[in-house]
Design an enzyme around this catalytic site. Sequence first.
Site, short mmCIF file in Angstrom:
data_model
loop_
_atom_site.label_atom_id
_atom_site.label_comp_id
_atom_site.label_asym_id
_atom_site.label_seq_id
_atom_site.Cartn_x
_atom_site.Cartn_y
_atom_site.Cartn_z
N ASN A 11 0.86 -1.17 0.00
CA ASN A 11 0.00 0.00 0.00
C ASN A 11 0.90 1.22 0.00
O ASN A 11 1.54 1.53 1.00
CB ASN A 11 -0.89 -0.03 1.26
N TRP A 12 0.97 1.87 -1.14
CA TRP A 12 1.88 3.03 -1.25
C TRP A 12 1.31 4.27 -0.57
O TRP A 12 2.00 5.29 -0.47
CB TRP A 12 2.18 3.31 -2.74
N LYS A 13 0.05 4.24 -0.16
CA LYS A 13 -0.58 5.40 0.49
C LYS A 13 -0.35 6.66 -0.38
O LYS A 13 -0.38 6.55 -1.61
CB LYS A 13 -0.05 5.56 1.91
N HIS A 95 -9.31 1.16 5.13
CA HIS A 95 -8.03 1.34 5.81
C HIS A 95 -8.24 2.28 7.01
O HIS A 95 -9.03 3.22 6.94
CB HIS A 95 -6.99 1.93 4.86
N GLU A 97 -6.59 4.63 8.11
CA GLU A 97 -6.34 6.04 7.82
C GLU A 97 -7.56 6.69 7.17
O GLU A 97 -7.83 7.88 7.38
CB GLU A 97 -5.07 6.18 6.95
N GLU A 165 -4.90 -4.98 10.67
CA GLU A 165 -3.89 -3.94 10.85
C GLU A 165 -4.14 -3.21 12.17
O GLU A 165 -4.96 -2.27 12.21
CB GLU A 165 -3.96 -2.93 9.70
N GLY A 171 3.13 2.16 10.85
CA GLY A 171 4.11 3.23 10.73
C GLY A 171 4.87 3.53 12.01
O GLY A 171 5.55 4.55 12.11
N SER A 211 3.91 -2.19 10.19
CA SER A 211 5.36 -2.27 10.43
C SER A 211 5.98 -3.60 10.01
O SER A 211 6.93 -4.07 10.64
CB SER A 211 5.68 -1.97 11.90
N GLY A 232 3.09 -1.16 4.17
CA GLY A 232 3.11 0.26 3.82
C GLY A 232 4.51 0.69 3.40
O GLY A 232 4.98 0.43 2.29
N GLY A 233 5.23 1.30 4.32
CA GLY A 233 6.53 1.90 4.03
C GLY A 233 7.51 0.98 3.32
O GLY A 233 8.21 1.40 2.38
#
Length: 251
Positions: A11-13, A95, A97, A165, A171, A211, A232-233
């Site tokens: 997920n590149w957000k 998600h 977010e 999640e 993150g 993470s 994510g990251g």
Amino acid sequence: MTKRRKLAAGNWKMNGLGADLDQIARLDAAHPAPGCEVLICPPATLLERMSAAARGTAIMTGAQDCHPAASGAHTGDLSVAMIADAGASHVIVGHSERRADHGETSADVRAKAEAVMAGGLVALICIGETLDEREAGRTLEVIGTQLRDSTPDGAGADTLVVAYEPVWAIGTGRIPTLEQIAEVHGFIRAELGARFGGETGAGVRILYGGSVKPGNAAEIFGVDNVDGALVGGASLKAEDFAPIIAALQES
Ligand code: 13P
């Protein structure tokens, strides 16, 4: 026993410009024939270009959100048909977010997931507790309610993926213990079976997200009922995502 195909999802957000599309070729070079499914969900601006870049590779693309309606006066939103037209096969819905930043409720998430499935794409539905909820001992209650209220009735193993999640692990570099992951994934598996029946319940993939890094992926993938990850990251660069895919293949 139902064999579930493992899924490494990125997920590149709100990250990524055209210049970052070379990550697709790098990932393909690292894993030309991966032993698991590989999905990247870039920002909407890159979806069509990334789908084109991924054509001829094993890498699938997905969107990060959609609108539940087929068309209409919804400025800034994308329909499932538009997402499919851009070459995507999956849509992330719910998600944390989006739940936090845009006030999305589980009912909203369910309506979006219904649209995704009706449009012939796979809905990747995210659920997860906050730190306050975990510390209050409410994790399974929260997960159970979000799962029930966010998933459409007609969901099947080919149309639904669930991502667990924990909000406090996203993150932060912090992950739950392997026992805590096993407990929640086992609970989700049992709830899916009770809701959708044995075959679908055993067939829906349950991803862990929060993470996930090259250094912790193998131990997470060793946990029962972890069928992959939503990353994510560490999905932004092939040099980080490729070893996570490798760990999943070997699990
Ligand atoms: P991080 O892997 O950056 O913690 O993000 C997880 C996530 O939210 C994926 O959807």
